[in-house]
Write a protein that holds these residues in place. Structure first.
Motif, PDB file in Angstrom:
ATOM      1  N   ALA A  18       0.966  -1.409   0.012  1.00  0.00           N
ATOM      2  CA  ALA A  18       0.155  -0.060   0.008  1.00  0.00           C
ATOM      3  C   ALA A  18       0.925   1.261  -0.118  1.00  0.00           C
ATOM      4  CB  ALA A  18      -0.935   0.046   1.118  1.00  0.00           C
ATOM      5  N   SER A  19       1.947   1.237   0.821  1.00  0.00           N
ATOM      6  CA  SER A  19       2.808   2.554   0.722  1.00  0.00           C
ATOM      7  C   SER A  19       3.476   2.892  -0.601  1.00  0.00           C
ATOM      8  CB  SER A  19       3.766   2.200   1.968  1.00  0.00           C
ATOM      9  OG  SER A  19       3.370   1.956   3.104  1.00  0.00           O
ATOM     10  N   ALA A  20       3.927   1.762  -1.241  1.00  0.00           N
ATOM     11  CA  ALA A  20       4.665   1.834  -2.414  1.00  0.00           C
ATOM     12  C   ALA A  20       3.508   2.264  -3.582  1.00  0.00           C
ATOM     13  CB  ALA A  20       5.195   0.321  -2.982  1.00  0.00           C
ATOM     14  N   GLN A  21       2.116   1.726  -3.559  1.00  0.00           N
ATOM     15  CA  GLN A  21       1.413   2.326  -4.260  1.00  0.00           C
ATOM     16  C   GLN A  21       1.102   3.747  -4.201  1.00  0.00           C
ATOM     17  OE1 GLN A  21      -2.065  -0.170  -5.646  1.00  0.00           O
ATOM     18  NE2 GLN A  21      -1.275  -1.693  -4.409  1.00  0.00           N
ATOM     19  N   ALA A  22       0.926   4.096  -2.910  1.00  0.00           N
ATOM     20  CA  ALA A  22       0.495   5.362  -2.494  1.00  0.00           C
ATOM     21  C   ALA A  22       1.635   6.364  -3.006  1.00  0.00           C
ATOM     22  CB  ALA A  22       0.501   5.512  -0.982  1.00  0.00           C
ATOM     23  N   VAL A  23       2.858   6.075  -2.664  1.00  0.00           N
ATOM     24  CA  VAL A  23       4.059   6.958  -3.397  1.00  0.00           C
ATOM     25  C   VAL A  23       3.938   6.970  -4.891  1.00  0.00           C
ATOM     26  CG1 VAL A  23       6.271   7.281  -3.387  1.00  0.00           C
ATOM     27  CG2 VAL A  23       5.398   6.587  -1.186  1.00  0.00           C
ATOM     28  N   LEU A  24       3.747   5.871  -5.714  1.00  0.00           N
ATOM     29  CA  LEU A  24       3.715   5.986  -6.905  1.00  0.00           C
ATOM     30  C   LEU A  24       2.714   6.591  -7.536  1.00  0.00           C
ATOM     31  CD1 LEU A  24       4.938   4.523  -9.409  1.00  0.00           C
ATOM     32  CD2 LEU A  24       3.446   2.580  -9.184  1.00  0.00           C
ATOM     33  N   TRP A  25       1.660   6.536  -7.044  1.00  0.00           N
ATOM     34  CA  TRP A  25       0.224   7.310  -7.805  1.00  0.00           C
ATOM     35  C   TRP A  25       0.643   8.670  -7.479  1.00  0.00           C
ATOM     36  CZ3 TRP A  25      -2.400   5.213 -11.450  1.00  0.00           C
ATOM     37  CH2 TRP A  25      -2.575   3.694 -11.583  1.00  0.00           C
ATOM     38  N   SER A  26       1.067   8.896  -6.380  1.00  0.00           N
ATOM     39  CA  SER A  26       1.110  10.569  -5.794  1.00  0.00           C
ATOM     40  C   SER A  26       2.290  11.491  -6.297  1.00  0.00           C
ATOM     41  CB  SER A  26       0.844  10.743  -4.474  1.00  0.00           C
ATOM     42  OG  SER A  26       1.877   9.940  -3.768  1.00  0.00           O
ATOM     43  N   LEU A  27       3.165  10.412  -7.010  1.00  0.00           N
ATOM     44  CA  LEU A  27       4.431  11.108  -7.198  1.00  0.00           C
ATOM     45  C   LEU A  27       4.459  12.150  -8.378  1.00  0.00           C
ATOM     46  CD1 LEU A  27       7.561  11.017  -7.003  1.00  0.00           C
ATOM     47  CD2 LEU A  27       7.869   9.328  -8.508  1.00  0.00           C
ATOM     48  N   PRO A  28       3.542  11.802  -9.348  1.00  0.00           N
ATOM     49  CA  PRO A  28       3.722  12.702 -10.611  1.00  0.00           C
ATOM     50  C   PRO A  28       2.819  14.241 -10.057  1.00  0.00           C
ATOM     51  CG  PRO A  28       2.905  10.642 -11.522  1.00  0.00           C
ATOM     52  CD  PRO A  28       2.922  10.510  -9.946  1.00  0.00           C
ATOM     53  N   LEU A  29       1.952  14.122  -9.645  1.00  0.00           N
ATOM     54  CA  LEU A  29       1.413  15.146  -8.990  1.00  0.00           C
ATOM     55  C   LEU A  29       2.181  16.024  -7.863  1.00  0.00           C
ATOM     56  CD1 LEU A  29      -1.156  17.280  -8.506  1.00  0.00           C
ATOM     57  CD2 LEU A  29      -2.274  15.669  -6.756  1.00  0.00           C
ATOM     58  N   ALA A  30       2.916  15.321  -7.035  1.00  0.00           N
ATOM     59  CA  ALA A  30       3.925  15.772  -5.966  1.00  0.00           C
ATOM     60  C   ALA A  30       4.957  16.678  -6.914  1.00  0.00           C
ATOM     61  CB  ALA A  30       4.316  14.674  -5.204  1.00  0.00           C
ATOM     62  N   ILE A  31       5.693  15.917  -7.899  1.00  0.00           N
ATOM     63  CA  ILE A  31       6.533  16.640  -8.745  1.00  0.00           C
ATOM     64  C   ILE A  31       6.007  18.064  -9.208  1.00  0.00           C
ATOM     65  CG2 ILE A  31       7.970  16.457 -11.076  1.00  0.00           C
ATOM     66  CD1 ILE A  31       8.383  13.639 -10.119  1.00  0.00           C
ATOM     67  N   GLY A  32       4.813  18.023  -9.824  1.00  0.00           N
ATOM     68  CA  GLY A  32       4.555  19.239 -10.429  1.00  0.00           C
ATOM     69  C   GLY A  32       4.206  20.447  -9.327  1.00  0.00           C
ATOM     70  N   LEU A  33       3.589  19.959  -8.222  1.00  0.00           N
ATOM     71  CA  LEU A  33       3.316  20.771  -7.115  1.00  0.00           C
ATOM     72  C   LEU A  33       4.592  21.322  -6.720  1.00  0.00           C
ATOM     73  CD1 LEU A  33       0.088  19.485  -5.188  1.00  0.00           C
ATOM     74  CD2 LEU A  33       0.265  21.438  -6.764  1.00  0.00           C
ATOM     75  N   GLY A  34       5.662  20.370  -6.416  1.00  0.00           N
ATOM     76  CA  GLY A  34       6.737  20.662  -5.858  1.00  0.00           C
ATOM     77  C   GLY A  34       7.570  21.713  -6.508  1.00  0.00           C
ATOM     78  N   TRP A  35       7.447  21.378  -7.963  1.00  0.00           N
ATOM     79  CA  TRP A  35       8.052  22.304  -8.742  1.00  0.00           C
ATOM     80  C   TRP A  35       7.595  23.847  -8.836  1.00  0.00           C
ATOM     81  CZ3 TRP A  35       5.934  24.329 -13.299  1.00  0.00           C
ATOM     82  CH2 TRP A  35       6.765  25.084 -13.997  1.00  0.00           C
ATOM     83  N   LEU A  36       6.161  23.818  -8.889  1.00  0.00           N
ATOM     84  CA  LEU A  36       5.436  25.020  -9.066  1.00  0.00           C
ATOM     85  C   LEU A  36       5.722  25.988  -7.561  1.00  0.00           C
ATOM     86  CD1 LEU A  36       3.155  26.547 -10.482  1.00  0.00           C
ATOM     87  CD2 LEU A  36       1.652  25.381  -9.045  1.00  0.00           C
ATOM     88  N   LEU A  37       5.619  25.186  -6.393  1.00  0.00           N
ATOM     89  CA  LEU A  37       5.870  25.940  -5.247  1.00  0.00           C
ATOM     90  C   LEU A  37       7.340  26.636  -5.078  1.00  0.00           C
ATOM     91  CD1 LEU A  37       3.341  23.781  -2.967  1.00  0.00           C
ATOM     92  CD2 LEU A  37       3.060  26.059  -3.737  1.00  0.00           C
ATOM     93  N   GLY A  38       8.099  25.720  -5.654  1.00  0.00           N
ATOM     94  CA  GLY A  38       9.558  25.992  -5.170  1.00  0.00           C
ATOM     95  C   GLY A  38      10.103  26.739  -6.215  1.00  0.00           C
ATOM     96  N   LEU A 108       6.640  14.400   0.602  1.00  0.00           N
ATOM     97  CA  LEU A 108       7.002  14.217  -0.891  1.00  0.00           C
ATOM     98  C   LEU A 108       7.155  15.538  -1.574  1.00  0.00           C
ATOM     99  CD1 LEU A 108       7.703  12.200  -2.890  1.00  0.00           C
ATOM    100  CD2 LEU A 108       5.510  11.872  -3.662  1.00  0.00           C
ATOM    101  N   VAL A 109       5.934  16.140  -1.488  1.00  0.00           N
ATOM    102  CA  VAL A 109       6.065  17.713  -2.149  1.00  0.00           C
ATOM    103  C   VAL A 109       7.080  18.473  -1.240  1.00  0.00           C
ATOM    104  CG1 VAL A 109       4.637  19.761  -2.400  1.00  0.00           C
ATOM    105  CG2 VAL A 109       3.722  17.427  -2.749  1.00  0.00           C
ATOM    106  N   ARG A 110       7.297  18.582  -0.126  1.00  0.00           N
ATOM    107  CA  ARG A 110       8.009  19.541   0.785  1.00  0.00           C
ATOM    108  C   ARG A 110       9.454  19.114   0.296  1.00  0.00           C
ATOM    109  NH1 ARG A 110       7.771  22.574   5.133  1.00  0.00           N
ATOM    110  NH2 ARG A 110       9.328  23.039   6.395  1.00  0.00           N
ATOM    111  N   ALA A 111       9.930  17.950   0.142  1.00  0.00           N
ATOM    112  CA  ALA A 111      11.249  17.631  -0.170  1.00  0.00           C
ATOM    113  C   ALA A 111      11.402  18.016  -1.831  1.00  0.00           C
ATOM    114  CB  ALA A 111      11.636  16.071  -0.397  1.00  0.00           C
ATOM    115  N   ILE A 112      10.713  17.877  -2.575  1.00  0.00           N
ATOM    116  CA  ILE A 112      10.774  18.176  -3.932  1.00  0.00           C
ATOM    117  C   ILE A 112      10.710  19.923  -4.125  1.00  0.00           C
ATOM    118  CG2 ILE A 112       9.737  18.151  -6.427  1.00  0.00           C
ATOM    119  CD1 ILE A 112       8.603  15.487  -5.535  1.00  0.00           C
ATOM    120  N   ARG A 113       9.999  20.480  -3.333  1.00  0.00           N
ATOM    121  CA  ARG A 113       9.907  21.995  -3.520  1.00  0.00           C
ATOM    122  C   ARG A 113      11.304  22.393  -2.988  1.00  0.00           C
ATOM    123  NH1 ARG A 113       7.285  24.891   1.186  1.00  0.00           N
ATOM    124  NH2 ARG A 113       9.436  24.516   2.062  1.00  0.00           N
TER     125      ARG A 113
END
Length: 231
Positions: A18-38, A108-113
């Motif tokens: 479940a944790s692996a799936q959670a990270v995998l599915w949320s990663l694209p959105l997290a990358i986009g938001l992290g880049w946008l906020l950062g 995830l978003v915080r580290a990418i940002r």
């Protein structure tokens, strides 16, 4: 080596899956938001940042209840899904993944940002002056430079998801073999007398998983330092 019972093995595998799936599915959105906020400043930046990080400060049970209100059989999202397609999210394996994704997403978003904030904008300007499109700049310049932050975020979000309890038990329940993750299994065995050995095994297993994730995160962070210094 720890000798796990079938129930403990099931809880461990469910948590990891479940944790692996959670990270995998949320990663694209997290990358986009992290880049946008950062890398961008725009009206509503602070509000968006606050909304993204809200799960970090909300009590997990409150977060799980809000998810249940939205995704339950009579919820704003869960109701139409059940009525139109017969899809029930609450108290299912999918609910475990969703709960894990929501609680791990802010880390995830915080580290990418933070990784995006550390990128020197001169790299993008140089690529733009050579005629590169914005998409190509993002794929070939920005994304590789954010890679350490992405990897750090993945490890932290995964560790947070593996340890999730409150939101999971509220949204998904505590169904052995179906929604009973490692923390829920530990909670279950502590409710019965004479289960100290089982509780200790699950506790040590949780500590090992969390420690491995933190060590991986620290290793990635140390490898980031020379890159930042060189820029």
């Amino acid at each position: 080596m720890l000798a796990l019972s079938p129930m403990e093995q099931s809880a461990l595998m469910l948590s990891l899956n479940a944790s692996a799936q959670a990270v995998l599915w949320s990663l694209p959105l997290a990358i986009g938001l992290g880049w946008l906020l950062g890398s961008r400043r725009f009206p509503g930046h602070a509000l968006l940042n606050a909304v993204v990080h809200l799960p970090l400060v909300l009590p997990p049970v409150v977060l799980g209840y809000l998810l249940l209100v939205l995704l339950g059989r009579n919820g704003a999202i869960g109701g139409p899904l059940y009525d139109l397609f017969g899809i029930r999210i609450a108290f299912s394996g999918e609910a475990v993944v969703i709960a894990c994704a929501v609680v791990g997403f802010p880390l995830l978003v915080r580290a990418i940002r933070q990784s995006a904030e550390a990128i020197d904008p001169r790299y993008a300007r140089a690529a733009r002056s050579l005629g590169a499109s914005e998409l190509r700049i993002f794929v070939t310049v920005t994304l590789p430079l954010m890679a350490p932050g992405i990897l750090t975020g993945i490890t932290l979000a995964f560790a947070r998801a593996v340890g999730e309890f409150g939101a999971t038990i509220t949204l998904a329940g505590n169904i052995p073999g179906r929604t009973q993750t490692l923390p829920l299994a530990l909670f279950t065995v502590t409710q019965s007398p004479g289960t100290e050995a089982e509780a200790m095994r699950l506790c040590l297993l949780s500590l090992a998983l969390a420690g491995a994730a933190l060590l991986a995160s620290e290793s990635i962070a140390r490898r980031m330092t020379p890159v930042r210094a060189a820029t």
